[in-house]
Scaffold this motif. Sequence first.
Motif, PDB file in Angstrom:
ATOM      1  N   GLU A 190      22.928  30.212  32.282  1.00 25.38           N
ATOM      2  CA  GLU A 190      24.429  29.991  30.183  1.00 25.38           C
ATOM      3  C   GLU A 190      25.668  30.577  30.377  1.00 25.38           C
ATOM      4  O   GLU A 190      26.682  29.809  30.079  1.00 25.38           O
ATOM      5  CB  GLU A 190      23.937  29.487  29.511  1.00 25.38           C
ATOM      6  N   LYS A 191      25.442  31.729  30.844  1.00 28.63           N
ATOM      7  CA  LYS A 191      27.171  32.901  30.896  1.00 28.63           C
ATOM      8  C   LYS A 191      27.717  32.575  31.706  1.00 28.63           C
ATOM      9  O   LYS A 191      29.121  31.887  31.640  1.00 28.63           O
ATOM     10  CB  LYS A 191      26.198  33.752  31.423  1.00 28.63           C
ATOM     11  N   VAL A 192      27.416  31.607  32.886  1.00 25.50           N
ATOM     12  CA  VAL A 192      28.302  30.977  33.963  1.00 25.50           C
ATOM     13  C   VAL A 192      28.649  29.909  33.705  1.00 25.50           C
ATOM     14  O   VAL A 192      30.364  29.914  34.113  1.00 25.50           O
ATOM     15  CB  VAL A 192      27.308  30.827  35.297  1.00 25.50           C
ATOM     16  N   MET A 193      27.835  29.343  32.869  1.00 31.10           N
ATOM     17  CA  MET A 193      28.749  27.446  32.989  1.00 31.10           C
ATOM     18  C   MET A 193      29.598  27.735  32.067  1.00 31.10           C
ATOM     19  O   MET A 193      30.968  27.148  31.789  1.00 31.10           O
ATOM     20  CB  MET A 193      27.230  27.071  32.396  1.00 31.10           C
ATOM     21  N   THR A 194      29.388  28.661  30.646  1.00 29.85           N
ATOM     22  CA  THR A 194      30.569  28.831  29.478  1.00 29.85           C
ATOM     23  C   THR A 194      31.962  30.019  29.954  1.00 29.85           C
ATOM     24  O   THR A 194      32.945  29.068  29.750  1.00 29.85           O
ATOM     25  CB  THR A 194      29.890  30.230  28.236  1.00 29.85           C
ATOM     26  N   LYS A 195      31.988  30.199  30.774  1.00 29.70           N
ATOM     27  CA  LYS A 195      33.520  30.981  31.897  1.00 29.70           C
ATOM     28  C   LYS A 195      33.530  29.882  32.629  1.00 29.70           C
ATOM     29  O   LYS A 195      35.146  29.878  32.391  1.00 29.70           O
ATOM     30  CB  LYS A 195      31.955  31.746  32.761  1.00 29.70           C
ATOM     31  N   VAL A 196      32.868  29.243  33.148  1.00 29.08           N
ATOM     32  CA  VAL A 196      33.603  28.017  34.201  1.00 29.08           C
ATOM     33  C   VAL A 196      33.980  26.941  33.062  1.00 29.08           C
ATOM     34  O   VAL A 196      35.196  26.504  33.418  1.00 29.08           O
ATOM     35  CB  VAL A 196      32.569  27.453  35.772  1.00 29.08           C
ATOM     36  N   THR A 232      19.251  30.767  40.887  1.00 28.08           N
ATOM     37  CA  THR A 232      20.084  30.475  41.800  1.00 28.08           C
ATOM     38  C   THR A 232      20.860  29.299  42.532  1.00 28.08           C
ATOM     39  O   THR A 232      22.374  29.466  42.582  1.00 28.08           O
ATOM     40  CB  THR A 232      20.178  31.207  42.818  1.00 28.08           C
ATOM     41  N   LYS A 233      20.716  27.650  42.652  1.00 31.59           N
ATOM     42  CA  LYS A 233      20.506  26.479  42.793  1.00 31.59           C
ATOM     43  C   LYS A 233      21.586  26.082  42.085  1.00 31.59           C
ATOM     44  O   LYS A 233      22.924  25.107  41.973  1.00 31.59           O
ATOM     45  CB  LYS A 233      20.013  25.718  43.609  1.00 31.59           C
ATOM     46  N   GLU A 234      20.788  26.335  40.224  1.00 32.37           N
ATOM     47  CA  GLU A 234      22.580  25.409  39.661  1.00 32.37           C
ATOM     48  C   GLU A 234      23.685  26.334  38.920  1.00 32.37           C
ATOM     49  O   GLU A 234      25.365  25.697  38.802  1.00 32.37           O
ATOM     50  CB  GLU A 234      21.021  26.156  38.551  1.00 32.37           C
ATOM     51  N   ILE A 235      23.327  27.703  39.783  1.00 31.43           N
ATOM     52  CA  ILE A 235      24.722  28.297  39.080  1.00 31.43           C
ATOM     53  C   ILE A 235      25.904  28.202  40.872  1.00 31.43           C
ATOM     54  O   ILE A 235      26.917  28.187  40.289  1.00 31.43           O
ATOM     55  CB  ILE A 235      24.060  30.265  39.393  1.00 31.43           C
ATOM     56  N   GLU A 236      24.662  28.438  41.562  1.00 32.43           N
ATOM     57  CA  GLU A 236      25.458  26.698  42.750  1.00 32.43           C
ATOM     58  C   GLU A 236      26.120  26.275  42.670  1.00 32.43           C
ATOM     59  O   GLU A 236      27.809  26.098  42.983  1.00 32.43           O
ATOM     60  CB  GLU A 236      24.548  27.962  43.841  1.00 32.43           C
ATOM     61  N   ARG A 237      26.027  24.826  41.928  1.00 34.91           N
ATOM     62  CA  ARG A 237      26.071  23.606  42.108  1.00 34.91           C
ATOM     63  C   ARG A 237      27.353  24.040  40.680  1.00 34.91           C
ATOM     64  O   ARG A 237      28.865  23.397  41.458  1.00 34.91           O
ATOM     65  CB  ARG A 237      25.093  23.060  41.362  1.00 34.91           C
ATOM     66  N   VAL A 238      27.593  24.284  39.835  1.00 29.76           N
ATOM     67  CA  VAL A 238      28.366  24.734  38.871  1.00 29.76           C
ATOM     68  C   VAL A 238      29.976  25.334  39.293  1.00 29.76           C
ATOM     69  O   VAL A 238      30.808  25.310  39.501  1.00 29.76           O
ATOM     70  CB  VAL A 238      27.453  25.531  37.585  1.00 29.76           C
ATOM     71  N   LEU A 239      29.061  26.305  39.941  1.00 33.92           N
ATOM     72  CA  LEU A 239      30.117  26.868  40.828  1.00 33.92           C
ATOM     73  C   LEU A 239      31.107  26.625  41.858  1.00 33.92           C
ATOM     74  O   LEU A 239      32.380  26.025  42.068  1.00 33.92           O
ATOM     75  CB  LEU A 239      30.426  28.554  41.503  1.00 33.92           C
TER      76      LEU A 239
END
Length: 124
Positions: free
Chosen positions: A44-50, A89-96
């Motif tokens: 969620e933190k990574v998604m909000t940053k992006v 990890t896959k979800e973070i990779e997908r978002v990035l």
Amino acid sequence: MVVQDRTSICEFLGMIEEDKNDKYLGLPSILGRTKSALLGYLKEKVMTKVQRWDGRWISKGGKEVLIKQVAQTIPSFAMNVFLLPLEITKEIERVLSKYWWNQGSTQKSGIHRMSWERLSQSKA
């Protein structure tokens, strides 16, 4: 351990008993069976940053710096302590990767490349 024993030890040592939902150094202090639920805040933190960056016209170099220096460092401390579940990890990779290949929020479809499985096949 009995609750009375725990509280008496805390009183003797002059410590405060910690709540089960508290965090220490940004990480959950107690892990249960489902690490995905407890460590889901990283995703969620990574998604909000992006999402904050999306919609701004940033060059490829700027996107690379944001991804490498900001987004990939968010889960790095947790990865030093815990083995992150594969779904996180896959979800973070997908978002990035979605942020990297899309041109902006006005264009919903960015450049679509082939999957890694297909690219890594031998030429024969």
